[in-house]
Design a protein around this motif. Structure first.
Motif, PDB file in Angstrom:
ATOM      1  N   LEU A 105      81.322   5.623   9.752  1.00  0.00           N
ATOM      2  CA  LEU A 105      81.109   5.130   8.394  1.00  0.00           C
ATOM      3  C   LEU A 105      80.620   3.682   8.406  1.00  0.00           C
ATOM      4  N   LEU A 106      81.206   2.866   9.279  1.00  0.00           N
ATOM      5  CA  LEU A 106      80.765   1.473   9.393  1.00  0.00           C
ATOM      6  C   LEU A 106      79.331   1.392   9.912  1.00  0.00           C
ATOM      7  N   ALA A 146      77.017   2.203   7.114  1.00  0.00           N
ATOM      8  CA  ALA A 146      76.972   1.107   6.142  1.00  0.00           C
ATOM      9  C   ALA A 146      76.177  -0.088   6.656  1.00  0.00           C
ATOM     10  N   GLU A 204      72.498   1.109   6.312  1.00  0.00           N
ATOM     11  CA  GLU A 204      72.582   0.597   4.936  1.00  0.00           C
ATOM     12  C   GLU A 204      72.718   1.724   3.924  1.00  0.00           C
ATOM     13  N   GLU A 240      74.809   3.216   1.233  1.00  0.00           N
ATOM     14  CA  GLU A 240      75.922   2.920   0.327  1.00  0.00           C
ATOM     15  C   GLU A 240      76.909   1.926   0.961  1.00  0.00           C
ATOM     16  N   PRO A 241      76.423   0.769   1.484  1.00  0.00           N
ATOM     17  CA  PRO A 241      77.286  -0.138   2.240  1.00  0.00           C
ATOM     18  C   PRO A 241      78.426  -0.744   1.422  1.00  0.00           C
ATOM     19  N   LEU A 285      80.991   2.271   1.693  1.00  0.00           N
ATOM     20  CA  LEU A 285      81.291   2.825   3.009  1.00  0.00           C
ATOM     21  C   LEU A 285      81.901   1.776   3.939  1.00  0.00           C
ATOM     22  N   LEU A 286      81.538   0.500   3.751  1.00  0.00           N
ATOM     23  CA  LEU A 286      82.114  -0.551   4.605  1.00  0.00           C
ATOM     24  C   LEU A 286      83.617  -0.691   4.370  1.00  0.00           C
ATOM     25  N   TYR A 343      80.626   9.855  -1.726  1.00  0.00           N
ATOM     26  CA  TYR A 343      79.829   8.651  -1.459  1.00  0.00           C
ATOM     27  C   TYR A 343      78.848   8.857  -0.308  1.00  0.00           C
ATOM     28  N   SER A 344      79.193   9.723   0.636  1.00  0.00           N
ATOM     29  CA  SER A 344      78.262  10.002   1.727  1.00  0.00           C
ATOM     30  C   SER A 344      77.016  10.701   1.201  1.00  0.00           C
ATOM     31  N   ALA A 391      74.856   8.381  -0.703  1.00  0.00           N
ATOM     32  CA  ALA A 391      74.082   7.528   0.203  1.00  0.00           C
ATOM     33  C   ALA A 391      72.919   8.284   0.830  1.00  0.00           C
TER      34      ALA A 391
END
Length: 370
Positions: A16-17, A20, A24, A26-27, A30-31, A163-164, A167
């Motif tokens: 996920l990091l 993000a 980039e 949905e950073p 996801l961050l 959210y994934s 993104a």
């Protein structure tokens, strides 16, 4: 010592990091979700427990539904409803794109029947299925709000899926859009939108809020906060509040919301056959929503005097404004002088309203059944 499950979940958090920071995708969410997942899987520390910082944030913001509502207020303050007001019939495209929600709901119930028949550990209740279905709206705050009310134990995988897929809009949507349209469809040029007066923009959030309050009160919290944010934007007399809602407040809540969601990505809650089912159903819901919007755009094109480019139907999945930008990009690939962005914003913002209405309808239906 770290168990195998915790190590695996930390690897998921690192993915996920990576998405993000490097890709980039949905950073902004996801961050913090990824980092929250790392903190939640540190043994002994108890960071995600009831007395830990993540547990406190979760209790204060997600169990109460506060964080998604504040995010909706910020989204309203950022959003221009002008394109929807100028061309109201594009609201039908936003409604059509919600078809994916109910497809995933039925899919979750079918998976439960399959699990019972085969002995797989899949057992989704109706509230679970409703929470999974809302992924198809591609609206993270709505998915979190509904899940926190109906199926809080599924919050982690549903939030990550929602959210994934939001993104991944630029990757998932174009192939579906091209598959369902011809070159001629994608080259359709739409009439320029009429100017929208300030009075119309001020009256719109008030009318939508009142209609929602009388017709579907269960959707009023989401719709009300969305429209309040938009009213601050359009009235022109509270610019300080408008800027705060758009920027400082929305950013603070986004950080807390992401960390809170990440706290639910612990190994004991995430690693299951049900999670795989949720991720698959989420992808199906999102794809069906995209396809339904495009197909309904083609149907509308046959019955309306002014031509409608069916590509804008894909923007009805409510990932604002990314879905509208993708529709515009696909249109430009076929005709470099055909700009669809403002036209696509109509169904795009209608999709935000539509997903909130769908969430309210599901809450109402399930409360009546119980």
């Amino acid at each position: 010592m770290l168990g195998l499950g915790r190590i695996l979940m930390m690897l998921v958090a690192l993915v996920l990091l990576y998405l993000a920071i490097v890709k980039e995708f949905e950073p902004l969410l996801l961050l913090p979700i990824g980092f929250g997942a790392i903190l939640a899987n540190i043994p002994v520390a108890g960071i995600a427990g009831p007395d830990g910082i993540l547990g406190i944030l979760y209790s204060a913001g997600l169990e109460t539904g506060l964080f998604p509502l504040l995010i909706f207020m910020g989204v309203g303050a950022m959003t221009d409803f002008g394109p929807l007001i100028a061309n109201p019939k594009t609201a039908l495209l936003g409604a059509a794109a919600q078809f994916g929600i109910f497809t995933a709901l039925l899919g979750a119930l079918c998976l439960t029947l399959l699990g019972n028949a085969t002995g797989l550990a899949i057992n989704f209740t109706l509230p679970d299925a409703a929470s999974i279905g809302i992924i198809g709206g591609a609206d993270g705050p709505t998915a979190i709000y509904l899940t926190s009310k109906l199926a809080p134990q599924l919050l982690g995988p549903i939030a990550v899926a929602a959210y994934s897929y939001m993104a991944l809009v630029p990757i998932i949507q174009p192939p579906i859009m091209k598959l369902l349209t011809t070159e001629h469809d994608r080259k359709v040029r739409m009439k320029q939108l009429r100017p929208v007066s300030k009075v119309e923009k001020i009256c719109f959030p008030l009318l939508i809020t009142l209609m929602c309050a009388f017709i579907l009160p269960d959707a009023a919290p989401l719709i009300g906060m969305l429209m309040f944010g938009n009213l601050m934007r359009e009235c022109g007399v509270v610019e300080r509040l408008n800027q705060t809602a758009q920027n400082a407040l929305c950013n603070i809540v986004t950080i807390f919301l992401g960390l809170s969601v990440g706290s639910k990505l612990s190994a004991d809650q995430f690693l299951s056959v049900q999670t795989i089912g949720i991720l698959i159903l989420g992808a199906i819901a999102f794809s069906v929503g995209t396809g339904a919007g495009v197909i309904f755009g083609k149907i509308m094109n046959r019955f309306t005097k002014e031509e409608i480019n069916p590509l804008i139907g894909a923007a009805g999945v409510s990932a604002v404004p990314m879905a509208a930008r993708v529709a515009n990009k696909v249109g430009l690939e076929s005709d470099p002088h055909n700009f669809l962005l403002m036209h696509a914003m109509g169904p795009n913002v209608a999709g935000v309203i539509g997903s909130a209405v769908a969430a309210g309808a599901l809450l109402k239906a399930i409360s009546m059944l119980n």
